[in-house]
Design a protein around this motif. Structure first.
Motif, PDB file in Angstrom:
ATOM      1  N   THR A  34       2.486 -20.450  -1.098  1.00  0.00           N
ATOM      2  CA  THR A  34       1.565 -19.413  -1.517  1.00  0.00           C
ATOM      3  C   THR A  34       0.559 -19.011  -0.433  1.00  0.00           C
ATOM      4  O   THR A  34      -0.438 -18.408  -0.724  1.00  0.00           O
ATOM      5  CB  THR A  34       0.808 -19.840  -2.782  1.00  0.00           C
ATOM      6  OG1 THR A  34       0.198 -21.092  -2.517  1.00  0.00           O
ATOM      7  CG2 THR A  34       1.735 -19.943  -3.962  1.00  0.00           C
ATOM      8  N   ARG A  35       0.809 -19.392   0.774  1.00  0.00           N
ATOM      9  CA  ARG A  35      -0.047 -18.893   1.856  1.00  0.00           C
ATOM     10  C   ARG A  35       0.228 -17.402   2.045  1.00  0.00           C
ATOM     11  O   ARG A  35       1.369 -16.958   1.989  1.00  0.00           O
ATOM     12  CB  ARG A  35       0.286 -19.605   3.167  1.00  0.00           C
ATOM     13  CG  ARG A  35      -0.268 -21.006   3.277  1.00  0.00           C
ATOM     14  CD  ARG A  35       0.309 -21.640   4.534  1.00  0.00           C
ATOM     15  NE  ARG A  35      -0.112 -23.021   4.661  1.00  0.00           N
ATOM     16  CZ  ARG A  35      -1.097 -23.419   5.460  1.00  0.00           C
ATOM     17  NH1 ARG A  35      -1.758 -22.537   6.168  1.00  0.00           N
ATOM     18  NH2 ARG A  35      -1.420 -24.683   5.543  1.00  0.00           N
ATOM     19  N   PRO A  36      -0.813 -16.625   2.293  1.00  0.00           N
ATOM     20  CA  PRO A  36      -0.575 -15.208   2.551  1.00  0.00           C
ATOM     21  C   PRO A  36       0.061 -15.027   3.928  1.00  0.00           C
ATOM     22  O   PRO A  36      -0.067 -15.892   4.793  1.00  0.00           O
ATOM     23  CB  PRO A  36      -1.987 -14.622   2.519  1.00  0.00           C
ATOM     24  CG  PRO A  36      -2.873 -15.748   2.908  1.00  0.00           C
ATOM     25  CD  PRO A  36      -2.231 -16.986   2.385  1.00  0.00           C
ATOM     26  N   SER A  40      -1.224  -9.793   6.297  1.00  0.00           N
ATOM     27  CA  SER A  40      -2.056  -9.388   5.160  1.00  0.00           C
ATOM     28  C   SER A  40      -3.453  -9.998   5.233  1.00  0.00           C
ATOM     29  O   SER A  40      -4.446  -9.354   4.906  1.00  0.00           O
ATOM     30  CB  SER A  40      -1.379  -9.739   3.827  1.00  0.00           C
ATOM     31  OG  SER A  40      -1.324 -11.137   3.676  1.00  0.00           O
ATOM     32  N   SER A  41      -3.545 -11.245   5.704  1.00  0.00           N
ATOM     33  CA  SER A  41      -4.886 -11.845   5.769  1.00  0.00           C
ATOM     34  C   SER A  41      -5.697 -11.273   6.923  1.00  0.00           C
ATOM     35  O   SER A  41      -6.910 -11.047   6.781  1.00  0.00           O
ATOM     36  CB  SER A  41      -4.805 -13.368   5.839  1.00  0.00           C
ATOM     37  OG  SER A  41      -3.886 -13.789   6.803  1.00  0.00           O
ATOM     38  N   ALA A  44      -6.928  -8.017   5.737  1.00  0.00           N
ATOM     39  CA  ALA A  44      -8.020  -8.199   4.768  1.00  0.00           C
ATOM     40  C   ALA A  44      -9.331  -8.520   5.483  1.00  0.00           C
ATOM     41  O   ALA A  44     -10.385  -7.964   5.164  1.00  0.00           O
ATOM     42  CB  ALA A  44      -7.666  -9.318   3.796  1.00  0.00           C
ATOM     43  N   PHE A  45      -9.257  -9.440   6.467  1.00  0.00           N
ATOM     44  CA  PHE A  45     -10.458  -9.764   7.264  1.00  0.00           C
ATOM     45  C   PHE A  45     -10.958  -8.518   8.000  1.00  0.00           C
ATOM     46  O   PHE A  45     -12.161  -8.235   8.020  1.00  0.00           O
ATOM     47  CB  PHE A  45     -10.141 -10.855   8.301  1.00  0.00           C
ATOM     48  CG  PHE A  45     -10.005 -12.240   7.737  1.00  0.00           C
ATOM     49  CD1 PHE A  45     -10.902 -12.722   6.785  1.00  0.00           C
ATOM     50  CD2 PHE A  45      -9.001 -13.096   8.169  1.00  0.00           C
ATOM     51  CE1 PHE A  45     -10.799 -14.014   6.284  1.00  0.00           C
ATOM     52  CE2 PHE A  45      -8.875 -14.379   7.672  1.00  0.00           C
ATOM     53  CZ  PHE A  45      -9.777 -14.833   6.734  1.00  0.00           C
ATOM     54  N   LEU A  48     -12.675  -6.000   5.761  1.00  0.00           N
ATOM     55  CA  LEU A  48     -13.992  -6.504   5.342  1.00  0.00           C
ATOM     56  C   LEU A  48     -15.008  -6.388   6.475  1.00  0.00           C
ATOM     57  O   LEU A  48     -16.126  -5.905   6.285  1.00  0.00           O
ATOM     58  CB  LEU A  48     -13.868  -7.967   4.901  1.00  0.00           C
ATOM     59  CG  LEU A  48     -15.209  -8.661   4.610  1.00  0.00           C
ATOM     60  CD1 LEU A  48     -15.806  -8.154   3.306  1.00  0.00           C
ATOM     61  CD2 LEU A  48     -15.052 -10.178   4.562  1.00  0.00           C
ATOM     62  N   LEU A 123     -14.759 -17.084   3.339  1.00  0.00           N
ATOM     63  CA  LEU A 123     -13.591 -16.776   4.162  1.00  0.00           C
ATOM     64  C   LEU A 123     -12.959 -18.041   4.731  1.00  0.00           C
ATOM     65  O   LEU A 123     -11.749 -18.087   4.974  1.00  0.00           O
ATOM     66  CB  LEU A 123     -13.997 -15.841   5.313  1.00  0.00           C
ATOM     67  CG  LEU A 123     -14.724 -14.562   4.885  1.00  0.00           C
ATOM     68  CD1 LEU A 123     -15.032 -13.689   6.096  1.00  0.00           C
ATOM     69  CD2 LEU A 123     -13.903 -13.784   3.870  1.00  0.00           C
ATOM     70  N   LYS A 126      -9.979 -20.768   2.680  1.00  0.00           N
ATOM     71  CA  LYS A 126      -8.769 -20.046   2.299  1.00  0.00           C
ATOM     72  C   LYS A 126      -7.585 -20.609   3.079  1.00  0.00           C
ATOM     73  O   LYS A 126      -7.769 -21.079   4.216  1.00  0.00           O
ATOM     74  CB  LYS A 126      -8.921 -18.546   2.605  1.00  0.00           C
ATOM     75  CG  LYS A 126     -10.075 -17.866   1.855  1.00  0.00           C
ATOM     76  CD  LYS A 126      -9.821 -17.791   0.358  1.00  0.00           C
ATOM     77  CE  LYS A 126     -10.968 -17.147  -0.369  1.00  0.00           C
ATOM     78  NZ  LYS A 126     -12.146 -18.032  -0.501  1.00  0.00           N
ATOM     79  N   PRO A 127      -6.389 -20.540   2.495  1.00  0.00           N
ATOM     80  CA  PRO A 127      -5.229 -21.133   3.182  1.00  0.00           C
ATOM     81  C   PRO A 127      -4.691 -20.227   4.288  1.00  0.00           C
ATOM     82  O   PRO A 127      -3.530 -19.790   4.257  1.00  0.00           O
ATOM     83  CB  PRO A 127      -4.222 -21.300   2.043  1.00  0.00           C
ATOM     84  CG  PRO A 127      -4.555 -20.205   1.087  1.00  0.00           C
ATOM     85  CD  PRO A 127      -6.045 -20.015   1.171  1.00  0.00           C
ATOM     86  N   VAL A 128      -5.527 -19.926   5.238  1.00  0.00           N
ATOM     87  CA  VAL A 128      -5.102 -19.070   6.356  1.00  0.00           C
ATOM     88  C   VAL A 128      -5.452 -19.770   7.668  1.00  0.00           C
ATOM     89  O   VAL A 128      -6.396 -20.567   7.716  1.00  0.00           O
ATOM     90  CB  VAL A 128      -5.776 -17.681   6.309  1.00  0.00           C
ATOM     91  CG1 VAL A 128      -5.374 -16.913   5.069  1.00  0.00           C
ATOM     92  CG2 VAL A 128      -7.288 -17.798   6.372  1.00  0.00           C
TER      93      VAL A 128
END
Lengths: 272, 308
Positions: A34-36, A40-41, A44-45, A48, A123, A126-128
């Motif tokens: 389920t890591r993005p 996409s991450s 998203a960063f 933001l 931030l 998160k699994p990133v």
């Protein structure tokens, strides 16, 4: 310090209200699944950080500095040797003041504001991968600084009627923006009140030190960025760190090194 | 596919900042259900929470969440939801954008829909277009809870989550936390308000001055607190007569007169004293103007628990 015997400080099993087993997401295999995606991450960063960076005062401040470069372009056009006058203005104002100050203002705030406002916690947890936030911060800084700082420099050369200088600036200004963005994003992660450290760096290192002694420009971003300007035929660039070809390697390398340092710092720092 | 029970284990954890020791040699092991971390302000709760979720590295000792190091393994953060204590929020974002961002960074397939569900769970309108700074403190707090639960974590760490909420909102969130705990999640909630903790769950960890002062069932802690010696100040027109009667009845173990109308009583059974005071005053024709427990504040309670 003692605790009451009935309330032992020994390890105790907590809770116990629910059934053992937990939710399906507690399975380590599910964790990995389920890591993005990195794209996409990072996006998203990036989105933001763009929204947090772009404020009216910043746009007006950097826009005013950019507008000044257009005015210098007009003055250069009036000069007898307009390509040289344009080159001098772009080197001594554009690359030494406008671009570093614009990226300083944006870059140090990109992550630095999150640190100051204690928002980084949202931030970090998160699994990133840790490299993504500094990378997105550099991209966001460059995205805002390019149109507000680098583009006016190119336009100033165009206004001055120095086509060759405009082409060289089209290469030099974005490379300088990239290098400064990396440095100042890293500074934002490293220092509290990074904008003041950055200001000292720009004024002392990138301006005073760069001009003081033979060879010192080789350890400045402005020196290498000015080297790219020297590609334009018929102009003399006062501050040259090396060849234009070397500058094409050195400036991105500075950005990459700064990004790696920022990532290292982000990975190791305690988050407040 | 094996499933790991959600457990959070701290083993001899200490954290110091230069000469300041914020957390000292704390060990516990909590599993499914609601566990309350109780302690006065400055007890080290938030620092402990930061280490539990990996935000801070212990100076000594180790933390494991489902057997993994939350500091080293970013994957385990998928299983953790955190409501931090700080009130700051992303100013340009709406609540829905804030929670969607979290859902995206957790890799959920439909972040927008997940955010909508999470906001509805905490009784916020997902269609609200106002930015977070325009929200009331309680609404921002609920938005923070929504981002903590949007990815359905098996471990929830909530640092003073009821701050700023009105009584109805508090009751709703307490109910939500209890439900999440009863569904098998490990829910750890910090608070410095005793009554809040009483409603949250039966298991408590008590921190004081960076140390784990006590751990166990809340009812035992409550009884301990009720049994501790207390001082009560009474303002009455007949302090001498009242003191004599209460000492004679055994509900007070000591009494000191202060001026013409003040009486300070020592008791080991505050409840019995509370019950006896009015009838005794009536029998002695004494008028009661003020009855004030002198060390009922939380700091006093923790001092007592720690000193035992």
């Amino acid at each position: 310090m003692k605790a009451r015997s009935a309330l032992s400080t020994e390890r105790t099993s907590g809770g116990g209200l629910g059934e053992p087993g937990g939710s399906p997401s507690s399975n380590p295999q599910v964790i990995a699944a389920t890591r993005p995606s990195a794209l996409s991450s990072v996006v998203a960063f990036y989105r933001l950080l763009l929204r947090t960076q772009v404020t009216i005062p910043r746009l007006l401040g950097i826009g005013a500095l950019g507008a000044l470069s257009l005015l210098l372009g007009v003055f250069a056009r009036l000069d007898d040797n307009s390509p040289q006058a344009a080159t001098d203005a772009i080197s001594s104002y554009g690359l030494a003041v406008l671009v570093p100050l614009a990226t300083l203002w944006l870059g140090t705030s990109a992550v630095g504001d999150l640190v100051e406002d204690r928002l980084l916690v949202y931030l970090w947890l998160k699994p990133v991968s840790r490299w993504q936030l500094p990378a997105a911060a550099i991209l966001a800084t460059v995205s805002v600084a390019l149109p507000l700082a680098a583009l006016p420099l190119v336009l100033s050369a165009v206004i001055a009627g120095a086509g060759d200088v405009a082409w060289a600036t089209l290469l030099a200004a974005p490379l300088a923006t990239l290098a400064y963005a990396g440095l100042f994003v890293a500074a934002g992660l490293w220092f509290r009140r990074a904008v003041w450290w950055g200001l000292a760096f720009v004024l002392i290192w990138e301006n005073a030190v760069a001009y003081t002694a033979e060879g010192t420009s080789r350890v400045t971003v402005v020196g290498w960025a000015s080297s790219v300007l020297a590609r334009a035929p018929g102009v003399d660039v006062q501050l040259q760190a090396g060849s234009a070809a070397a500058a094409l390697v050195v400036l991105p390398a500075v950005a990459i090194a700064a990004w790696l340092i920022a990532t290292w710092r982000y990975r190791r720092a305690d988050i407040d | 596919m094996s499933v790991v029970e959600p457990r959070v284990v701290a083993d001899g954890v200490s954290k110091w900042f230069g000469p300041l020791v914020a957390v000292s040699d704390v060990s516990f092991d909590v599993g499914p259900g609601v566990t309350a971390l109780l302690g006065p302000n400055g007890a080290g709760k938030s620092t402990m929470f930061r280490m539990l979720v990996g935000l801070a590295r212990p100076s000594k000792g180790s933390v494991r969440v489902l057997g993994l190091d939350p500091r080293a393994d970013t994957g385990v953060t998928r299983l953790i939801g955190l409501v931090p204590q700080q009130e700051s929020v992303f100013e340009p974002l709406t609540a829905h954008e804030f929670v969607t961002l979290t859902a995206t960074l957790h890799g959920l397939p439909d972040p927008g829909a997940a955010a909508t569900r999470a906001l509805e769970t905490v009784d916020l309108d997902p269609a609200d277009k106002r930015r977070l700074p325009a929200y009331s403190k309680g609404m921002r707090q609920r938005a923070k809870v929504a981002q903590a639960i949007v990815h359905d974590p098996s471990v929830l760490v909530l640092d003073e989550p009821l701050t700023g909420l009105d009584p109805r909102q508090r009751a709703d969130l307490v109910g939500l936390f209890r439900r999440l705990g009863s569904e098998g999640r490990c829910v750890i909630v910090s608070s410095h308000v005793l009554d809040e903790v009483e409603r949250l769950g039966s298991h408590v960890l008590v921190m004081s001055q960076g140390r784990l002062a006590a751990a166990g069932d809340f009812r035992e802690l409550r009884a301990l607190m009720d049994d501790r010696p207390m001082r009560v100040r009474v303002r009455t027109d007949r302090p001498r007569q009242l003191a004599g009667a209460l000492l004679e009845a055994g509900t007070a173990v000591g009494a000191r007169l202060d001026g013409d109308d003040l009486l300070e009583l020592d008791t080991t059974d505050a409840r019995a004293l509370a019950h006896a005071l009015a009838p005794v005053a009536r029998d002695r024709h004494a008028r009661l103007f003020e009855v004030l427990p002198l060390d009922a504040d939380l700091e006093g309670v923790f001092r007592y628990v720690v000193q035992r």
